[in-house]
Motif scaffolding. Structure first.
Motif, mmCIF file in Angstrom:
data_model
loop_
_atom_site.group_PDB
_atom_site.id
_atom_site.type_symbol
_atom_site.label_atom_id
_atom_site.label_comp_id
_atom_site.label_asym_id
_atom_site.label_seq_id
_atom_site.Cartn_x
_atom_site.Cartn_y
_atom_site.Cartn_z
ATOM 1 N N GLY A 154 0.771 -1.239 0.146
ATOM 2 C CA GLY A 154 -0.118 0.198 0.152
ATOM 3 C C GLY A 154 0.681 1.116 0.137
ATOM 4 N N THR A 155 1.872 1.279 0.691
ATOM 5 C CA THR A 155 2.998 2.386 0.736
ATOM 6 C C THR A 155 3.382 2.623 -0.465
ATOM 7 O OG1 THR A 155 3.088 1.912 3.190
ATOM 8 C CG2 THR A 155 4.879 3.334 2.005
ATOM 9 N N THR A 156 4.092 1.530 -1.240
ATOM 10 C CA THR A 156 4.600 1.759 -2.421
ATOM 11 C C THR A 156 3.592 2.158 -3.325
ATOM 12 O OG1 THR A 156 5.878 -0.149 -1.751
ATOM 13 C CG2 THR A 156 5.497 0.390 -4.234
ATOM 14 N N MET A 157 2.485 1.792 -3.347
ATOM 15 C CA MET A 157 1.345 2.145 -4.516
ATOM 16 C C MET A 157 1.244 3.583 -4.048
ATOM 17 S SD MET A 157 -0.444 1.409 -7.100
ATOM 18 C CE MET A 157 0.069 2.941 -7.720
ATOM 19 N N ASN A 158 0.948 4.216 -2.864
ATOM 20 C CA ASN A 158 0.598 5.423 -2.412
ATOM 21 C C ASN A 158 1.808 6.318 -2.937
ATOM 22 O OD1 ASN A 158 -1.804 4.695 -1.268
ATOM 23 N ND2 ASN A 158 -1.273 4.709 0.749
ATOM 24 N N ILE A 159 2.981 5.906 -3.025
ATOM 25 C CA ILE A 159 3.994 6.664 -3.302
ATOM 26 C C ILE A 159 4.043 7.178 -4.960
ATOM 27 C CG2 ILE A 159 6.617 6.873 -3.681
ATOM 28 C CD1 ILE A 159 6.916 5.221 -1.185
ATOM 29 N N ILE A 160 3.636 5.873 -5.518
ATOM 30 C CA ILE A 160 3.576 6.031 -7.151
ATOM 31 C C ILE A 160 2.545 7.068 -7.264
ATOM 32 C CG2 ILE A 160 2.912 4.720 -9.249
ATOM 33 C CD1 ILE A 160 4.278 2.527 -7.846
ATOM 34 N N GLU A 161 1.298 6.664 -6.695
ATOM 35 C CA GLU A 161 0.046 7.410 -7.076
ATOM 36 C C GLU A 161 0.434 9.277 -6.760
ATOM 37 O OE1 GLU A 161 -4.014 5.791 -6.372
ATOM 38 O OE2 GLU A 161 -2.858 5.144 -5.106
ATOM 39 N N ILE A 162 0.631 9.330 -5.566
ATOM 40 C CA ILE A 162 1.082 10.795 -5.122
ATOM 41 C C ILE A 162 2.356 11.439 -6.056
ATOM 42 C CG2 ILE A 162 1.877 12.025 -3.230
ATOM 43 C CD1 ILE A 162 0.412 10.149 -1.350
ATOM 44 N N VAL A 163 3.299 10.714 -6.270
ATOM 45 C CA VAL A 163 4.123 11.274 -7.244
ATOM 46 C C VAL A 163 3.694 11.768 -8.659
ATOM 47 C CG1 VAL A 163 6.469 10.959 -8.637
ATOM 48 C CG2 VAL A 163 6.199 10.429 -6.101
ATOM 49 N N VAL A 164 2.864 10.569 -9.274
ATOM 50 C CA VAL A 164 2.138 10.851 -10.515
ATOM 51 C C VAL A 164 1.511 11.866 -10.498
ATOM 52 C CG1 VAL A 164 0.629 9.843 -12.188
ATOM 53 C CG2 VAL A 164 2.777 8.607 -11.494
ATOM 54 N N GLU A 165 0.333 11.951 -9.571
ATOM 55 C CA GLU A 165 -0.754 12.855 -9.159
ATOM 56 C C GLU A 165 -0.009 14.459 -9.231
ATOM 57 O OE1 GLU A 165 -3.602 14.349 -5.750
ATOM 58 O OE2 GLU A 165 -3.857 12.194 -6.248
ATOM 59 N N THR A 166 0.931 14.625 -8.590
ATOM 60 C CA THR A 166 1.533 15.652 -8.241
ATOM 61 C C THR A 166 2.336 16.368 -9.548
ATOM 62 O OG1 THR A 166 2.148 15.211 -5.853
ATOM 63 C CG2 THR A 166 3.351 17.105 -6.840
ATOM 64 N N TRP A 167 2.671 15.242 -10.347
ATOM 65 C CA TRP A 167 3.646 15.590 -11.511
ATOM 66 C C TRP A 167 2.561 16.175 -12.510
ATOM 67 C CZ3 TRP A 167 3.989 11.608 -15.651
ATOM 68 C CH2 TRP A 167 4.606 12.229 -16.782
ATOM 69 N N VAL A 168 1.365 15.390 -12.452
ATOM 70 C CA VAL A 168 0.223 15.695 -13.571
ATOM 71 C C VAL A 168 -0.213 17.112 -13.283
ATOM 72 C CG1 VAL A 168 -1.834 15.054 -14.430
ATOM 73 C CG2 VAL A 168 -0.395 13.327 -14.110
ATOM 74 N N ASP A 169 -0.415 17.377 -11.967
ATOM 75 C CA ASP A 169 -1.135 18.587 -11.874
ATOM 76 C C ASP A 169 -0.301 19.887 -11.868
ATOM 77 O OD1 ASP A 169 -3.473 17.255 -10.966
ATOM 78 O OD2 ASP A 169 -3.056 17.364 -8.785
ATOM 79 N N HIS A 170 1.174 19.430 -11.887
ATOM 80 C CA HIS A 170 2.069 20.616 -11.998
ATOM 81 C C HIS A 170 3.109 20.464 -13.038
ATOM 82 C CE1 HIS A 170 0.815 20.812 -7.731
ATOM 83 N NE2 HIS A 170 0.767 21.859 -8.046
ATOM 84 N N PRO A 171 2.590 20.789 -14.473
ATOM 85 C CA PRO A 171 3.337 20.054 -15.660
ATOM 86 C C PRO A 171 4.539 20.935 -15.794
ATOM 87 C CG PRO A 171 1.365 21.268 -16.185
ATOM 88 C CD PRO A 171 1.235 21.060 -14.785
ATOM 89 N N ASN A 172 4.787 22.089 -15.069
ATOM 90 C CA ASN A 172 5.870 22.841 -15.187
ATOM 91 C C ASN A 172 6.930 22.788 -13.934
ATOM 92 O OD1 ASN A 172 5.300 24.110 -17.840
ATOM 93 N ND2 ASN A 172 3.927 25.517 -16.802
#
Length: 199
Positions: A154-172
């Motif tokens: 769960g922690t591994t997946m949460n790290i992936i999800e939060i990193v990707v979500e943050t990256w998608v929300d802040h393209p610059n």
């Protein structure tokens, strides 16, 4: 890869690419299978052989990124340290995401607009967490309980999800790798407040 497999892969990629163009231009709900097949110059029955549903057309890239990293983990030697292995799993998933940022952002945008896609994405994430926890238990030789494995997965997946979500929300903003490294540093430094058992 043989010539036949290469041709199948090219057809699969063409169908997927044309579908994304149509989804982006017209929306997921307003794009029909017949329109996708026509754009890819294949018949609807051929399209269904490659992609059973429209949702699989959208989520294939994300699922391949997740489950490809899990397949890699299963092939690693038994003596690979689990913390190192999980960090490499995260890195492999994020490297795949980083290889096609436009596709990843389109997936998340479409999922945000389409309940059926959101549900399929959630299902894929839960399946991945479950499969990862099963592999962690298998590798632990009895030293890791199912509960510990589920928490690690769960922690591994949460790290992936939060990193990707943050990256998608802040393209610059920071790159995927920069965000992943910062996130892992927060765990290493015990900076993240986590619930603790009472003393």
């Amino acid at each position: 890869m043989g010539l036949r497999e290469l041709k199948r892969e090219r057809t699969r990629r063409l169908i997927s690419d044309k579908a994304f163009e149509l989804f982006t231009d017209h929306g997921f709900g307003r794009t029909t299978v017949e329109q996708i097949a026509a754009a890819a110059e294949v018949g609807p029955s051929t399209l269904y052989r490659y992609f059973p549903t429209k949702e699989t057309l959208v989520l294939e890239f994300v699922e391949n990124s997740l489950f490809g990293a899990l397949d890699w983990f299963r092939e690693q030697p038994a003596d690979l340290e689990l913390p190192d292995a999980l960090e490499q799993v995260i890195g492999r998933v994020l490297d795949q995401m980083d290889s096609n940022p436009d596709r990843v952002r389109a997936v998340y945008e479409l999922a945000g607009q389409t309940p059926s896609l959101s549900a399929h994405l959630t299902d894929a994430i839960w399946r991945w967490r479950k499969d990862l926890s099963v592999e962690l238990v298998r590798r632990s030789s009895g030293t890791s309980t199912e509960l510990t494995a589920k928490l690690a997965a769960g922690t591994t997946m949460n790290i992936i999800e939060i990193v990707v979500e943050t990256w998608v929300d802040h393209p610059n903003g920071p790159t995927v790798k920069q965000l992943a490294e910062k996130t892992l540093e927060l765990f290493r430094d015990n900076t993240i407040p986590l619930p603790r058992a009472r003393q």
